[in-house]
Design an enzyme around this catalytic site. Structure first.
Site, PDB file in Angstrom:
ATOM      1  N   TYR A  77       1.661 -18.744 -14.124  1.00 54.73           N
ATOM      2  CA  TYR A  77       0.319 -18.898 -14.178  1.00 54.73           C
ATOM      3  C   TYR A  77      -0.384 -17.704 -14.041  1.00 54.73           C
ATOM      4  CZ  TYR A  77      -4.126 -19.283 -11.441  1.00 54.73           C
ATOM      5  OH  TYR A  77      -5.517 -18.770 -10.821  1.00 54.73           O
TER       6      TYR A  77
HETATM    7  N1  NAP Z   1      -9.174 -21.368  -5.902  1.00 49.99           N
HETATM    8  C1  NAP Z   1      -8.162 -19.959  -6.019  1.00 49.99           C
HETATM    9  O1  NAP Z   1      -6.833 -19.289  -5.366  1.00 49.99           O
HETATM   10  C2  NAP Z   1      -8.407 -19.523  -7.937  1.00 49.99           C
HETATM   11  C3  NAP Z   1      -7.925 -18.018  -7.342  1.00 49.99           C
HETATM   12  C4  NAP Z   1      -8.160 -17.574  -8.373  1.00 49.99           C
HETATM   13  C5  NAP Z   1      -8.711 -17.863  -9.921  1.00 49.99           C
HETATM   14  N2  NAP Z   1      -9.164 -18.885  -9.943  1.00 49.99           N
HETATM   15  C6  NAP Z   1      -9.313 -20.287 -10.799  1.00 49.99           C
HETATM   16  O2  NAP Z   1     -10.319 -20.797 -10.623  1.00 49.99           O
HETATM   17  C7  NAP Z   1     -10.635 -21.541 -11.223  1.00 49.99           C
HETATM   18  C8  NAP Z   1     -11.410 -23.566 -11.226  1.00 49.99           C
HETATM   19  O3  NAP Z   1     -10.039 -23.309  -9.971  1.00 49.99           O
HETATM   20  P1  NAP Z   1     -10.445 -24.027  -8.925  1.00 49.99           P
HETATM   21  O4  NAP Z   1      -9.891 -23.552  -7.619  1.00 49.99           O
HETATM   22  O5  NAP Z   1     -11.591 -24.757  -9.152  1.00 49.99           O
HETATM   23  O6  NAP Z   1      -9.258 -24.938  -8.868  1.00 49.99           O
HETATM   24  P2  NAP Z   1      -8.712 -26.829  -8.425  1.00 49.99           P
HETATM   25  O7  NAP Z   1     -10.052 -27.400  -7.474  1.00 49.99           O
HETATM   26  O8  NAP Z   1      -7.654 -26.991  -8.858  1.00 49.99           O
HETATM   27  O9  NAP Z   1      -9.948 -27.444  -9.882  1.00 49.99           O
HETATM   28  C9  NAP Z   1      -9.411 -27.173 -11.139  1.00 49.99           C
HETATM   29  C10 NAP Z   1     -10.634 -28.288 -12.655  1.00 49.99           C
HETATM   30  O10 NAP Z   1      -9.757 -27.796 -13.883  1.00 49.99           O
HETATM   31  C11 NAP Z   1      -9.894 -29.313 -14.328  1.00 49.99           C
HETATM   32  N3  NAP Z   1      -8.365 -28.975 -15.197  1.00 49.99           N
HETATM   33  C12 NAP Z   1      -7.408 -29.130 -15.140  1.00 49.99           C
HETATM   34  N4  NAP Z   1      -6.663 -29.128 -16.127  1.00 49.99           N
HETATM   35  C13 NAP Z   1      -7.743 -29.085 -17.121  1.00 49.99           C
HETATM   36  C14 NAP Z   1      -7.887 -29.111 -18.283  1.00 49.99           C
HETATM   37  N5  NAP Z   1      -6.287 -29.560 -19.443  1.00 49.99           N
HETATM   38  N6  NAP Z   1      -8.919 -30.159 -19.234  1.00 49.99           N
HETATM   39  C15 NAP Z   1     -10.079 -29.876 -17.974  1.00 49.99           C
HETATM   40  N7  NAP Z   1     -10.188 -29.880 -17.485  1.00 49.99           N
HETATM   41  C16 NAP Z   1      -9.359 -29.005 -16.830  1.00 49.99           C
HETATM   42  C17 NAP Z   1      -8.920 -29.436 -13.476  1.00 49.99           C
HETATM   43  O11 NAP Z   1      -9.919 -31.028 -13.833  1.00 49.99           O
HETATM   44  P3  NAP Z   1      -9.009 -32.494 -13.019  1.00 49.99           P
HETATM   45  O12 NAP Z   1      -9.935 -33.045 -12.137  1.00 49.99           O
HETATM   46  O13 NAP Z   1      -9.561 -33.536 -14.388  1.00 49.99           O
HETATM   47  O14 NAP Z   1      -7.765 -32.069 -12.736  1.00 49.99           O
HETATM   48  C18 NAP Z   1     -10.352 -29.627 -12.311  1.00 49.99           C
HETATM   49  O15 NAP Z   1     -12.156 -29.935 -12.546  1.00 49.99           O
HETATM   50  C19 NAP Z   1      -9.433 -21.654 -12.111  1.00 49.99           C
HETATM   51  O16 NAP Z   1      -8.961 -21.313 -13.989  1.00 49.99           O
HETATM   52  C20 NAP Z   1      -7.925 -20.958 -12.140  1.00 49.99           C
HETATM   53  O17 NAP Z   1      -7.307 -20.633 -11.973  1.00 49.99           O
HETATM   54  C21 NAP Z   1      -8.803 -20.410  -8.302  1.00 49.99           C
END
Ligand code: NAP
Length: 241
Positions: A148
């Protein structure tokens, strides 16, 4: 850039940080918010926030023809939020190759496809902004998330390149470096987490004041301060975590 009057598109809008961003954009006066998701069936709660202003779109960011189609459908966008992301667990030496490809496809290539498709759209609409959701572990890699981290570090490098490329075209570029956020992505991690609502608020505040690199929570601000002081110390700390 002000949120009032903006036309935003958020990828991965059905849950987590993406859903919180849609909610906050509506609160802060976006005229329209395109909520792009892989499965529109999972969007009813998001559309219900404001059926007049939330426009659902089907989009897998790894599908280049779908990205092109969405850029044609959403021709009034001024603010692109590349939020969709995937996270593979485990060492980069032993993770299944298909998960390495998936994280690069989603986090790096998917983000890049979106930027390439939407930069001309935003420019034609008089300028605006691109926002890329990165992570604080792009600064210093945590080996247990090595797959990642590499995909997000690549996206960070791309974020810097496009910031320079798009500056003369009226498009601001923001990188967001969250720490641990309380979403499905790290559901099984037992650690202090910030709510996605707080992160969404900090992201939009950062855009409004023109803060290019946004550290939206206490963990990310603390890691960034340590990294600026001694990046090797943070690398060692991550290696042992
Ligand atoms: N949570 C953390 O601690 C954290 C920390 C740092 C950065 N981030 C970043 O913040 C962003 C949002 O993360 P989150 O925590 O909200 O994660 P999450 O709850 O796992 O949600 C991920 C989202 O991305 C979508 N997704 C994944 N693959 C995709 C694709 N190929 N095309 C379109 N949509 C796709 C998922 O859709 P589906 O529902 O269809 O799977 C879901 O809507 C991400 O970029 C993540 O890397 C998160």
């Amino acid at each position: 850039m002000k949120m009032e009057g903006s036309v935003a598109l958020v990828t991965g809008a059905n849950r987590g940080i993406g859903r919180a961003l849609v909610e906050r954009l509506l609160e802060q006066g976006s005229t329209r918010v395109y909520a792009a998701v892989r499965n529109k069936g999972e969007l009813s709660r998001v559309v219900a926030l404001d059926p007049e202003r939330v426009v659902p779109l089907t989009l897998d960011v790894t599908d280049q023809s779908a990205v092109q189609a969405v850029a044609r459908q959403a021709g009034d966008v001024t603010l692109l939020v590349n939020n969709a992301g995937s996270l593979a667990l485990g060492s980069i030496l032993s993770a299944p190759p298909e998960l390495i490809v998936r994280d690069m496809d989603t986090n790096y290539y998917g983000t890049l496809h979106m930027v390439r498709a939407f930069a001309p759209v935003i420019e034609a609409n008089g300028g605006g902004a691109v926002v890329n959701l990165l992570t604080v572990v792009a600064l210093a890699s945590m080996p247990g998330l090595g797959v990642y981290n590499a995909s997000k570090a690549a996206a960070w490098s791309m974020t810097q390149s496009i910031r320079a490329d798009l500056a003369g075209r009226g498009i601001e570029v923001f990188g967001v470096f969250p720490g641990a956020v309380d979403t499905d992505m790290i559901r099984d991690f037992d650690m202090p987490k910030t709510s996605p609502e707080e992160v969404a608020r900090a992201v939009l505040d950062g855009i409004e004041v023109g803060e290019e690199d946004i550290f939206p929570d206490p963990m990310s601000r603390s890691v960034y301060a340590g990294w600026r002081a001694d990046h090797k110390a943070v690398e060692r700390q991550m290696a042992n975590s």
